[in-house]
Design a protein around this motif. Structure first.
Motif, short mmCIF file in Angstrom:
data_model
loop_
_atom_site.label_atom_id
_atom_site.label_comp_id
_atom_site.label_asym_id
_atom_site.label_seq_id
_atom_site.Cartn_x
_atom_site.Cartn_y
_atom_site.Cartn_z
N SER A 1 38.15 31.41 36.97
CA SER A 1 37.15 30.72 36.14
C SER A 1 35.83 31.48 36.09
CB SER A 1 36.91 29.31 36.67
OG SER A 1 36.14 29.34 37.87
N ILE A 2 35.68 32.52 36.90
CA ILE A 2 34.44 33.30 36.95
C ILE A 2 34.56 34.47 35.99
CG2 ILE A 2 32.94 34.68 38.43
CD1 ILE A 2 33.97 32.93 40.81
N LYS A 3 33.70 34.49 35.00
CA LYS A 3 33.83 35.48 33.92
C LYS A 3 32.81 36.62 33.98
CE LYS A 3 37.16 33.07 32.24
NZ LYS A 3 38.48 33.36 32.73
N SER A 4 31.72 36.45 34.73
CA SER A 4 30.74 37.53 34.81
C SER A 4 30.11 37.57 36.20
CB SER A 4 29.65 37.37 33.75
OG SER A 4 28.58 36.59 34.21
N GLU A 5 29.55 38.72 36.52
CA GLU A 5 28.91 38.88 37.83
C GLU A 5 27.70 37.95 37.99
OE1 GLU A 5 27.04 42.11 35.22
OE2 GLU A 5 29.05 41.31 35.50
N LYS A 6 27.11 37.51 36.89
CA LYS A 6 25.97 36.60 36.96
C LYS A 6 26.37 35.26 37.60
CE LYS A 6 23.18 38.48 33.29
NZ LYS A 6 23.71 39.42 32.40
N GLU A 7 27.63 34.85 37.42
CA GLU A 7 28.12 33.60 38.02
C GLU A 7 28.30 33.71 39.53
OE1 GLU A 7 31.38 31.67 35.78
OE2 GLU A 7 31.08 33.31 34.35
N ILE A 8 28.30 34.93 40.03
CA ILE A 8 28.48 35.17 41.46
C ILE A 8 27.13 35.28 42.16
CG2 ILE A 8 29.49 36.76 43.16
CD1 ILE A 8 31.42 37.65 40.88
N GLN A 9 26.11 35.70 41.45
CA GLN A 9 24.80 35.93 42.05
C GLN A 9 24.10 34.63 42.42
OE1 GLN A 9 23.25 38.19 38.75
NE2 GLN A 9 23.87 40.14 39.66
N GLY A 10 23.14 34.73 43.35
CA GLY A 10 22.29 33.59 43.67
C GLY A 10 22.72 32.76 44.87
N TYR A 11 23.73 33.21 45.58
CA TYR A 11 24.18 32.51 46.78
C TYR A 11 23.70 33.27 48.02
CZ TYR A 11 27.25 29.96 43.61
OH TYR A 11 27.74 29.19 42.60
N ASP A 12 23.62 32.56 49.12
CA ASP A 12 23.20 33.18 50.39
C ASP A 12 24.39 33.74 51.16
OD1 ASP A 12 20.32 32.31 50.29
OD2 ASP A 12 21.30 30.36 50.21
N GLY A 13 25.58 33.19 50.92
CA GLY A 13 26.78 33.64 51.60
C GLY A 13 27.99 33.54 50.69
N TYR A 14 29.00 34.35 51.00
CA TYR A 14 30.20 34.43 50.17
C TYR A 14 31.44 34.47 51.05
CZ TYR A 14 26.85 35.75 46.60
OH TYR A 14 25.78 35.75 45.73
N ILE A 15 32.41 33.61 50.72
CA ILE A 15 33.69 33.62 51.41
C ILE A 15 34.76 33.70 50.34
CG2 ILE A 15 35.20 32.49 53.07
CD1 ILE A 15 32.79 30.81 53.99
N PHE A 16 35.57 34.75 50.40
CA PHE A 16 36.60 34.98 49.39
C PHE A 16 37.98 34.74 49.99
CE2 PHE A 16 33.65 38.40 47.36
CZ PHE A 16 32.85 37.42 46.81
N GLY A 17 38.87 34.10 49.23
CA GLY A 17 40.19 33.78 49.73
C GLY A 17 41.32 34.16 48.80
N SER A 18 42.39 34.68 49.40
CA SER A 18 43.59 35.05 48.63
C SER A 18 44.80 34.94 49.54
CB SER A 18 43.48 36.50 48.14
OG SER A 18 44.70 36.95 47.59
N PRO A 19 45.92 34.49 48.98
CA PRO A 19 47.15 34.56 49.76
C PRO A 19 47.62 36.01 49.86
CG PRO A 19 47.64 33.82 47.54
CD PRO A 19 46.14 33.91 47.65
N THR A 20 48.47 36.27 50.82
CA THR A 20 49.10 37.58 50.91
C THR A 20 50.41 37.52 50.14
OG1 THR A 20 48.12 38.04 53.07
CG2 THR A 20 50.09 39.29 52.49
N TYR A 21 50.59 38.49 49.27
CA TYR A 21 51.80 38.56 48.46
C TYR A 21 52.26 40.01 48.47
CZ TYR A 21 54.90 37.69 44.50
OH TYR A 21 55.99 37.56 43.70
N HIS A 22 53.44 40.27 48.94
CA HIS A 22 53.96 41.63 49.10
C HIS A 22 53.00 42.50 49.92
CE1 HIS A 22 57.40 40.95 46.58
NE2 HIS A 22 56.64 40.55 45.58
N ARG A 23 52.54 41.95 51.03
CA ARG A 23 51.66 42.63 52.00
C ARG A 23 50.31 43.03 51.41
NH1 ARG A 23 54.32 44.29 56.89
NH2 ARG A 23 52.29 45.19 57.26
#
Length: 148
Positions: A40-62
């Motif tokens: 749902s995030i289409k530009s880097e501007k939607e990511i800016q402005g936070y104090d911390g970031y936690i990114f999550g992804s499942p593992t698929y084919h290592r």
């Protein structure tokens, strides 16, 4: 109040569930947590402005899933240098994705990474009380470092 972006993608719903639990932990620590699916995030501007970031992804084919790789290229444009970061994900057998994400955040983005390292959880553990608490503990410790 410090703000944390928890950005994730999920194939089976397990990593999505983890994102919600991690957000609860961040809130317990006294921070705001915003949970967003990376597609749902289409530009880097939607990511800016936070104090911390936690990114999550499942593992698929290592490896992390393809949408997370694409998202990380977008996130790199957001200039997250020096921001607090963390990574998490679910897996069935290898669990390599969160470490790869964590390493990218630390070595490419030059973020201040949580001393907890990356957080992995077997898919079958996500819906248990222990799994929920583990996710909340990760988020809480992240939030405490952010406000501390």
């Amino acid at each position: 109040m410090k703000k944390v972006l928890i950005a994730y993608d999920s194939r089976t719903g397990k990593t999505e569930t983890m994102a919600g639990y991690v957000a609860e932990g961040v809130r317990i620590a006294g921070c705001q947590a915003e949970v967003k699916k990376i597609t749902s995030i289409k530009s880097e501007k939607e990511i800016q402005g936070y104090d911390g970031y936690i990114f999550g992804s499942p593992t698929y084919h290592r490896d992390m899933i393809g949408t997370m790789k694409t998202f990380l290229f977008l996130a790199q444009k957001a200039n997250l240098h020096g921001k607090l970061g963390g990574a998490f994900g679910s897996y069935t057998h290898s669990g390599d994705a969160p470490k790869s994400i964590f390493d990218t955040m630390e070595n490419v983005f030059k973020m201040d990474m949580t001393n907890l390292g990356s957080f992995n959880l077997f898919e079958h553990m996500v819906d248990t009380m222990e799994g929920m608490r583990s996710c909340q503990d990760y988020g809480k410790a992240f939030g405490e470092k952010l406000v501390g």
